[in-house]
Design a protein around this motif. Structure first.
Motif, PDB file in Angstrom:
ATOM      1  N   LEU A 184       3.839   3.103  11.348  1.00 17.62           N
ATOM      2  CA  LEU A 184       3.617   1.922  10.310  1.00 17.62           C
ATOM      3  C   LEU A 184       2.901   2.455   9.146  1.00 17.62           C
ATOM      4  CD1 LEU A 184       2.000  -0.177  13.107  1.00 17.62           C
ATOM      5  CD2 LEU A 184       4.207  -0.284  11.964  1.00 17.62           C
ATOM      6  N   THR A 185       3.112   3.602   8.509  1.00 20.92           N
ATOM      7  CA  THR A 185       2.664   4.076   7.331  1.00 20.92           C
ATOM      8  C   THR A 185       3.026   3.117   6.153  1.00 20.92           C
ATOM      9  OG1 THR A 185       2.478   6.243   7.980  1.00 20.92           O
ATOM     10  CG2 THR A 185       2.280   5.969   5.650  1.00 20.92           C
ATOM     11  N   LEU A 186       4.077   3.280   5.946  1.00 17.44           N
ATOM     12  CA  LEU A 186       4.732   2.310   4.882  1.00 17.44           C
ATOM     13  C   LEU A 186       4.371   0.556   4.693  1.00 17.44           C
ATOM     14  CD1 LEU A 186       8.182   3.814   3.749  1.00 17.44           C
ATOM     15  CD2 LEU A 186       5.850   4.192   2.724  1.00 17.44           C
ATOM     16  N   GLU A 187       4.345   0.338   6.100  1.00 17.97           N
ATOM     17  CA  GLU A 187       4.286  -1.088   6.350  1.00 17.97           C
ATOM     18  C   GLU A 187       2.928  -1.540   5.903  1.00 17.97           C
ATOM     19  OE1 GLU A 187       5.713  -3.073  10.027  1.00 17.97           O
ATOM     20  OE2 GLU A 187       6.608  -1.010  10.125  1.00 17.97           O
ATOM     21  N   CYS A 188       1.691  -0.616   6.402  1.00 15.48           N
ATOM     22  CA  CYS A 188       0.433  -0.734   5.900  1.00 15.48           C
ATOM     23  C   CYS A 188       0.227  -0.467   4.440  1.00 15.48           C
ATOM     24  CB  CYS A 188      -0.335   0.310   6.710  1.00 15.48           C
ATOM     25  SG  CYS A 188      -0.505  -0.043   8.636  1.00 15.48           S
ATOM     26  N   ALA A 189       0.856   0.367   3.940  1.00 17.05           N
ATOM     27  CA  ALA A 189       0.587   0.543   2.193  1.00 17.05           C
ATOM     28  C   ALA A 189       1.200  -0.701   1.711  1.00 17.05           C
ATOM     29  CB  ALA A 189       1.481   1.929   1.940  1.00 17.05           C
ATOM     30  N   HIS A 190       2.368  -1.129   2.131  1.00 14.01           N
ATOM     31  CA  HIS A 190       2.888  -2.217   1.377  1.00 14.01           C
ATOM     32  C   HIS A 190       1.725  -3.663   1.659  1.00 14.01           C
ATOM     33  CE1 HIS A 190       6.607  -1.239  -0.138  1.00 14.01           C
ATOM     34  NE2 HIS A 190       7.071  -0.678   0.710  1.00 14.01           N
ATOM     35  N   ALA A 191       1.322  -3.493   3.054  1.00 14.87           N
ATOM     36  CA  ALA A 191       0.442  -4.856   3.030  1.00 14.87           C
ATOM     37  C   ALA A 191      -0.790  -4.826   2.076  1.00 14.87           C
ATOM     38  CB  ALA A 191      -0.124  -4.709   4.639  1.00 14.87           C
ATOM     39  N   MET A 192      -1.380  -3.579   1.858  1.00 18.37           N
ATOM     40  CA  MET A 192      -2.310  -3.475   0.897  1.00 18.37           C
ATOM     41  C   MET A 192      -1.757  -3.737  -0.467  1.00 18.37           C
ATOM     42  SD  MET A 192      -4.252  -0.001   2.408  1.00 18.37           S
ATOM     43  CE  MET A 192      -4.091   0.289   4.257  1.00 18.37           C
ATOM     44  N   GLU A 193      -0.842  -2.945  -0.779  1.00 17.15           N
ATOM     45  CA  GLU A 193      -0.272  -3.545  -2.258  1.00 17.15           C
ATOM     46  C   GLU A 193      -0.126  -5.256  -2.372  1.00 17.15           C
ATOM     47  OE1 GLU A 193       2.897  -1.893  -5.372  1.00 17.15           O
ATOM     48  OE2 GLU A 193       3.903  -2.569  -3.284  1.00 17.15           O
ATOM     49  N   ASP A 194       0.589  -5.554  -1.380  1.00 16.53           N
ATOM     50  CA  ASP A 194       0.953  -7.136  -1.208  1.00 16.53           C
ATOM     51  C   ASP A 194      -0.220  -8.094  -1.356  1.00 16.53           C
ATOM     52  OD1 ASP A 194       3.786  -6.185  -1.447  1.00 16.53           O
ATOM     53  OD2 ASP A 194       3.966  -6.588   0.584  1.00 16.53           O
TER      54      ASP A 194
END
Length: 317
Positions: free
Chosen positions: A149-159
Motif C-alpha cells: 500500500l506504499t503508493l496508496e498511502c503516499a497519494h492519500a497524504m498528497e491528496d
C-alpha cells in the motif's frame, strides 16, 4: 539540497536539537511526536515538548522546528492542530511511521499505513484547520508488514494536502534493521507532485550521497547518524567535521540542557545514551564509555568526557 534533522522519541528531542543544530549544516528540524488521543491538549504541553515555540519556533542556532503530531482521529487531530497553529510553529508534521508497539496498539503511527483512507481524512482535516501560511507535512514508512500500500498511502497524504513527504525507507516490521530500501523511493517520488525527502540508515557522508543517488531525492533527513557524529551535516556540505576535542562546547550546552530540563534520576541515562551513540564515530568516546560506565552521577561522566576532550587537543606548534 536540504538536510533535515529527524525526530526520535526519547533520543532526538529539544535537548539534542539545540546541540546538533549548533553544529551547523542542518536546515530544518522536526520535533518528536506529540500524541493526540481524544482530548484537546493544553498549550503548555506543546511548549514542554517544543520549547522552541517560545522563541519563534527556532532553535537557539536559528533552525526552524516543525512540530509533529501523532493520532488517528481526524476531528481530534484537527482541533489540536488548530490550537498548535495559534502558537505559530514553522510547520506541522503528521506521523504515520512510528513503529512502537504501544503507539500501534492504540491505532497510531505506522498502523495507519494499513488504512490509506484514514490517513487521507486525518491529513485533510488538519490541513483545513490550519492557516494556509503554516505548512502541513507528513512522514511515513514503506508500509506496515509489507509494501503493498506504499503508493496508496503516499497519494492519500498528497491528496489530503501534505506539502512534503518524508519516507523512512523501511516497513514497520523492518524496524531499524539495516538496510534502508532507498531503491523503493523513486517510484514514490515519480508518482507524487510534492517533494519527497529520503530517510533511513544515513551514518556517513558516503551514505548520504548514495542515498540521494539511489532514491533520486534531493533532500535527506538524518537521525541517529547526526547523534553519533554531530559534524556529519557539516561534512555533507563539504566542510570540515568536528574532531573529538571540538565537541567540548557542545557538551557544555548539552549538560546545561540536561541539568535544567531532565529530572535528576534520568540525567545519567541521557548522558550515557548520547555517549553510546558517539562510540560509533569517535574512538575516544568508546574509551570514556568503558571508563565511566560504573559512574552513577551524570556530572561525573560529563567531567570525564570533557577531560578526554581537553587531552585530545593538539599541542600548539
Amino acid at each position: 539540497m536540504r538536510i533535515y534533522l529527524a525526530p526520535m522519541e526519547g533520543l532526538l528531542d529539544h535537548v539534542l536539537r539545540d546541540v546538533l543544530t549548533r553544529s551547523g549544516g542542518v536546515d530544518l528540524c522536526v520535533s518528536e511526536f506529540i500524541r493526540v488521543s481524544g482530548s484537546l491538549l493544553p498549550k503548555r504541553l506543546f511548549y514542554r515538548f517544543v520549547p522552541e515555540l517560545l522563541s519563534g519556533g527556532k532553535t537557539p542556532a536559528g533552525v526552524p522546528v516543525r512540530v509533529q503530531l501523532l493520532g488517528s482521529d481526524p476531528v481530534c487531530m484537527a482541533e489540536n492542530a488548530e490550537r498548535l497553529a495559534s502558537l505559530n510553529p514553522p510547520g506541522i508534521d503528521l506521523n504515520f511511521g512510528c513503529p512502537a508497539k504501544t503507539v500501534n496498539r492504540h491505532g497510531g503511527g505506522a498502523l495507519l499505513l494499513k488504512t490509506p483512507e484514514v490517513i487521507h481524512d486525518v491529513v485533510r482535516a488538519v490541513r483545513q484547520a490550519v492557516p494556509a501560511h503554516i505548512p502541513v507535512t507528513t512522514k511515513m514508512r514503506l508500509g506496515y508488514e509489507d509494501q503493498s500500500l506504499t503508493l496508496e498511502c503516499a497519494h492519500a497524504m498528497e491528496d489530503g494536502g501534505s506539502a512534503e513527504l518524508v519516507v523512512h525507507a523501511r516497513t514497520k516490521t523492518d524496524g531499524y534493521k539495516p538496510p534502508a530500501y532507498w531503491e523503493k523511493l523513486p517510484a514514490i517520488r515519480e508518482a507524487l507532485r510534492i517533494p519527497v525527502i529520503a530517510n533511513g540508515e544515513v551514518w556517513t557522508v558516503a551514505d548520504f550521497h548514495r542515498c540521494r543517488e539511489v532514491s533520486g531525492c534531493e533532500d535527506v533527513m538524518i537521525g541517529r547518524g547526526m547523534v553519533a557524529n554531530p559534524g556529519l551535516a557539516l561534512e555533507v556540505c563539504g566542510k570540515a567535521g568536528l574532531a573529538w576535542h571540538e565537541l567540548a562546547p557542545l557538551v557544555h550546552v548539552f549538560w546545561h540542557n540536561v541539568e535544567t530540563r531532565i529530572l535528576p534520576k534520568y540525567q545519567s541515562g541521557r548522558v550515557k545514551q548520547w555517549l553510546g551513540y558517539m562510540r560509533r564515530h569517535y574512538h575516544q568516546a568508546d574509551a570514556v564509555f568503558i571508563e565511566g560506565r560504573a559512574l552513577q552521577e551524570a556530572g561525573d561522566l560529563i567531567a570525564l568526557m570533557l577531560d578526554s576532550m581537553q587531552a585530545a587537543q593538539p599541542i600548539p606548534a
